[in-house]
Design a protein around this motif. Structure first.
Motif, PDB file in Angstrom:
ATOM      1  N   GLY A   1       0.806  -1.224   0.000  1.00 11.61           N
ATOM      2  CA  GLY A   1       0.000   0.000   0.000  1.00 11.61           C
ATOM      3  C   GLY A   1       0.827   1.257   0.000  1.00 11.61           C
ATOM      4  N   GLY A   2       0.183   2.331   0.444  1.00 11.84           N
ATOM      5  CA  GLY A   2       0.848   3.630   0.468  1.00 11.84           C
ATOM      6  C   GLY A   2       0.578   4.401  -0.803  1.00 11.84           C
ATOM      7  N   GLU A   3       0.799   5.681  -0.737  1.00 14.40           N
ATOM      8  CA  GLU A   3       0.550   6.547  -1.883  1.00 14.40           C
ATOM      9  C   GLU A   3       1.666   6.430  -2.902  1.00 14.40           C
ATOM     10  OE1 GLU A   3      -0.073  10.590  -0.651  1.00 14.40           O
ATOM     11  OE2 GLU A   3      -0.894   9.959   1.246  1.00 14.40           O
ATOM     12  N   GLN A   4       1.317   6.639  -4.164  1.00 15.52           N
ATOM     13  CA  GLN A   4       2.331   6.794  -5.186  1.00 15.52           C
ATOM     14  C   GLN A   4       2.987   8.142  -4.960  1.00 15.52           C
ATOM     15  OE1 GLN A   4       3.359   4.671  -7.269  1.00 15.52           O
ATOM     16  NE2 GLN A   4       1.746   3.389  -8.096  1.00 15.52           N
ATOM     17  N   GLU A   5       4.299   8.222  -5.162  1.00 17.29           N
ATOM     18  CA  GLU A   5       5.012   9.457  -4.899  1.00 17.29           C
ATOM     19  C   GLU A   5       4.443  10.601  -5.725  1.00 17.29           C
ATOM     20  OE1 GLU A   5       9.592  11.062  -5.046  1.00 17.29           O
ATOM     21  OE2 GLU A   5       9.214   8.927  -4.825  1.00 17.29           O
ATOM     22  N   GLY A   6       4.137  11.711  -5.054  1.00 18.26           N
ATOM     23  CA  GLY A   6       3.623  12.893  -5.734  1.00 18.26           C
ATOM     24  C   GLY A   6       2.134  12.862  -6.008  1.00 18.26           C
ATOM     25  N   ALA A   7       1.467  11.769  -5.640  1.00 19.64           N
ATOM     26  CA  ALA A   7       0.028  11.655  -5.895  1.00 19.64           C
ATOM     27  C   ALA A   7      -0.729  11.671  -4.574  1.00 19.64           C
ATOM     28  CB  ALA A   7      -0.281  10.371  -6.656  1.00 19.64           C
ATOM     29  N   PRO A   8      -1.701  12.587  -4.421  1.00 21.00           N
ATOM     30  CA  PRO A   8      -2.477  12.611  -3.176  1.00 21.00           C
ATOM     31  C   PRO A   8      -3.375  11.380  -3.084  1.00 21.00           C
ATOM     32  CG  PRO A   8      -3.433  14.105  -4.791  1.00 21.00           C
ATOM     33  CD  PRO A   8      -2.158  13.588  -5.392  1.00 21.00           C
ATOM     34  N   SER A   9      -3.667  10.949  -1.850  1.00 21.19           N
ATOM     35  CA  SER A   9      -4.548   9.803  -1.689  1.00 21.19           C
ATOM     36  C   SER A   9      -5.983  10.215  -1.997  1.00 21.19           C
ATOM     37  CB  SER A   9      -4.451   9.249  -0.269  1.00 21.19           C
ATOM     38  OG  SER A   9      -4.802  10.232   0.664  1.00 21.19           O
ATOM     39  N   GLU A  10      -6.728   9.303  -2.583  1.00 22.56           N
ATOM     40  CA  GLU A  10      -8.117   9.533  -2.984  1.00 22.56           C
ATOM     41  C   GLU A  10      -8.975   8.403  -2.429  1.00 22.56           C
ATOM     42  OE1 GLU A  10      -9.297  12.080  -4.655  1.00 22.56           O
ATOM     43  OE2 GLU A  10      -7.399  13.065  -5.177  1.00 22.56           O
ATOM     44  N   PRO A  11     -10.279   8.667  -2.208  1.00 20.30           N
ATOM     45  CA  PRO A  11     -11.143   7.609  -1.672  1.00 20.30           C
ATOM     46  C   PRO A  11     -11.593   6.598  -2.717  1.00 20.30           C
ATOM     47  CG  PRO A  11     -12.396   9.618  -1.987  1.00 20.30           C
ATOM     48  CD  PRO A  11     -10.970   9.960  -2.302  1.00 20.30           C
ATOM     49  N   LEU A  12     -11.226   6.803  -3.979  1.00 20.80           N
ATOM     50  CA  LEU A  12     -11.647   5.904  -5.058  1.00 20.80           C
ATOM     51  C   LEU A  12     -10.421   5.431  -5.832  1.00 20.80           C
ATOM     52  CD1 LEU A  12     -13.799   4.647  -6.999  1.00 20.80           C
ATOM     53  CD2 LEU A  12     -13.725   6.813  -8.253  1.00 20.80           C
ATOM     54  N   VAL A  13     -10.352   4.128  -6.079  1.00 20.22           N
ATOM     55  CA  VAL A  13      -9.335   3.595  -6.969  1.00 20.22           C
ATOM     56  C   VAL A  13     -10.042   2.716  -7.997  1.00 20.22           C
ATOM     57  CG1 VAL A  13      -8.821   1.619  -5.451  1.00 20.22           C
ATOM     58  CG2 VAL A  13      -7.134   2.365  -7.138  1.00 20.22           C
ATOM     59  N   ARG A  14      -9.769   2.973  -9.280  1.00 18.91           N
ATOM     60  CA  ARG A  14     -10.385   2.206 -10.363  1.00 18.91           C
ATOM     61  C   ARG A  14      -9.695   0.845 -10.511  1.00 18.91           C
ATOM     62  NH1 ARG A  14     -15.170   4.774 -11.270  1.00 18.91           N
ATOM     63  NH2 ARG A  14     -14.834   7.008 -11.583  1.00 18.91           N
ATOM     64  N   ARG A  15     -10.418  -0.107 -11.060  1.00 16.82           N
ATOM     65  CA  ARG A  15      -9.894  -1.473 -11.223  1.00 16.82           C
ATOM     66  C   ARG A  15      -8.528  -1.472 -11.916  1.00 16.82           C
ATOM     67  NH1 ARG A  15     -10.807  -6.641  -9.110  1.00 16.82           N
ATOM     68  NH2 ARG A  15     -10.330  -8.210 -10.667  1.00 16.82           N
ATOM     69  N   ALA A  16      -8.410  -0.674 -12.977  1.00 20.96           N
ATOM     70  CA  ALA A  16      -7.166  -0.653 -13.747  1.00 20.96           C
ATOM     71  C   ALA A  16      -5.988  -0.092 -12.957  1.00 20.96           C
ATOM     72  CB  ALA A  16      -7.366   0.165 -15.018  1.00 20.96           C
ATOM     73  N   GLN A  17      -6.267   0.632 -11.866  1.00 20.30           N
ATOM     74  CA  GLN A  17      -5.201   1.249 -11.078  1.00 20.30           C
ATOM     75  C   GLN A  17      -4.803   0.413  -9.858  1.00 20.30           C
ATOM     76  OE1 GLN A  17      -7.588   4.744 -10.338  1.00 20.30           O
ATOM     77  NE2 GLN A  17      -6.273   5.993 -11.648  1.00 20.30           N
ATOM     78  N   GLN A  18      -5.522  -0.663  -9.588  1.00 20.45           N
ATOM     79  CA  GLN A  18      -5.256  -1.466  -8.395  1.00 20.45           C
ATOM     80  C   GLN A  18      -3.988  -2.301  -8.575  1.00 20.45           C
ATOM     81  OE1 GLN A  18      -8.949  -3.570  -8.203  1.00 20.45           O
ATOM     82  NE2 GLN A  18     -10.060  -1.849  -7.326  1.00 20.45           N
ATOM     83  N   LEU A  19      -3.120  -2.255  -7.574  1.00 20.06           N
ATOM     84  CA  LEU A  19      -1.862  -3.008  -7.626  1.00 20.06           C
ATOM     85  C   LEU A  19      -2.118  -4.507  -7.591  1.00 20.06           C
ATOM     86  CD1 LEU A  19       0.590  -1.134  -5.237  1.00 20.06           C
ATOM     87  CD2 LEU A  19       0.729  -1.354  -7.715  1.00 20.06           C
ATOM     88  N   LYS A  20      -1.400  -5.226  -8.448  1.00 21.55           N
ATOM     89  CA  LYS A  20      -1.516  -6.674  -8.496  1.00 21.55           C
ATOM     90  C   LYS A  20      -0.120  -7.263  -8.335  1.00 21.55           C
ATOM     91  CE  LYS A  20      -3.967 -10.170 -11.210  1.00 21.55           C
ATOM     92  NZ  LYS A  20      -4.673 -10.430 -12.473  1.00 21.55           N
ATOM     93  N   TRP A  21      -0.014  -8.317  -7.523  1.00 26.16           N
ATOM     94  CA  TRP A  21       1.279  -8.942  -7.251  1.00 26.16           C
ATOM     95  C   TRP A  21       1.128 -10.447  -7.275  1.00 26.16           C
ATOM     96  CZ3 TRP A  21       2.714 -12.072  -3.035  1.00 26.16           C
ATOM     97  CH2 TRP A  21       4.095 -12.306  -2.884  1.00 26.16           C
ATOM     98  N   ARG A  22       2.160 -11.138  -7.788  1.00 26.28           N
ATOM     99  CA  ARG A  22       2.136 -12.603  -7.854  1.00 26.28           C
ATOM    100  C   ARG A  22       3.227 -13.179  -6.976  1.00 26.28           C
ATOM    101  NH1 ARG A  22       4.242 -16.983 -10.784  1.00 26.28           N
ATOM    102  NH2 ARG A  22       5.658 -15.641 -11.942  1.00 26.28           N
TER     103      ARG A  22
END
Length: 200
Positions: free
Chosen positions: A77-98
């Motif tokens: 988690g955590g914010e992307q550098e330089g990007a303010p946190s928002e209450p909405l994250v779109r499916r395409a923006q969600q981090l995925k890890w294997r």
């Protein structure tokens, strides 16, 4: 045999994990040796993870999270550098890890950096996969719930087996060893609800 070649997205997530582990360790004032002693991961492995030079498994990351006193999900988690946190994250923006060991994939559903006492994670669990966490070593146990969307997931908490089918939901405290497995020939999907606040 699992394909261990990293995609650009996986490399980016490893860099994100590296930054997060460095931040958390610095915030707690732990040296590499001190964190290694707390979590049971070697100093050299922690150093490699912090440099983004290793692709850690879910089990190693869980040990690190326990040593740092946070949930496994918070390492992604955590914010992307330089990007303010928002209450909405779109499916395409969600981090995925294997996980390079079991092949399971986890997607952080919750908005990154948004102040909330809980997080949601979606997991795709391959047929025959097994992951054993040593979460019993945490100083403060955390709450977690698993809701199975499809397939079957067996969860062993301590000595108790819970065979979960589609629609089943299991609440648990992360205060004992924990094993997730998929004994079937089909992949399973489930959602984790994780409370970052210590369990009472």
């Amino acid at each position: 045999m699992l394909d261990t070649a990293e995609t650009p997205a996986e490399t980016g997530i490893n860099e994100r994990i590296a930054e997060r582990v460095r931040e958390l360790r610095a915030a707690r004032g732990y040296t590499l040796d001190a964190l290694a002693a707390r979590c049971g991961v070697s100093r050299s492995m922690i150093s490699m993870i912090e440099r983004g030079a290793a692709s850690p498994t879910a089990v190693v990351l869980d040990k690190l999270a326990a040593g740092l006193g946070v949930s496994l999900a918070s390492l992604f988690g955590g914010e992307q550098e330089g990007a303010p946190s928002e209450p909405l994250v779109r499916r395409a923006q969600q981090l995925k890890w294997r996980d390079p060991e079991s092949g399971y994939t986890r997607r952080n559903l919750s908005p990154p950096g948004w102040p909330s006492p809980f997080q949601l994670v979606e997991v795709e669990f391959p047929a025959g996969a097994r992951v054993a966490y040593e979460t019993g070593s945490r100083e403060s146990a955390m709450h977690q719930q698993v809701w199975v969307m499809s397939g079957r997931v067996d969860i062993v908490i301590g000595d108790t087996l819970h065979a979960l089918q589609q629609g089943d939901c299991l609440a648990m405290r992360l205060d004992r060893p924990l094993i997730f497995s998929n004994p079937t020939s089909k992949a399973a999907r489930y959602v984790l609800a994780i409370c970052d606040a210590p369990a009472t």
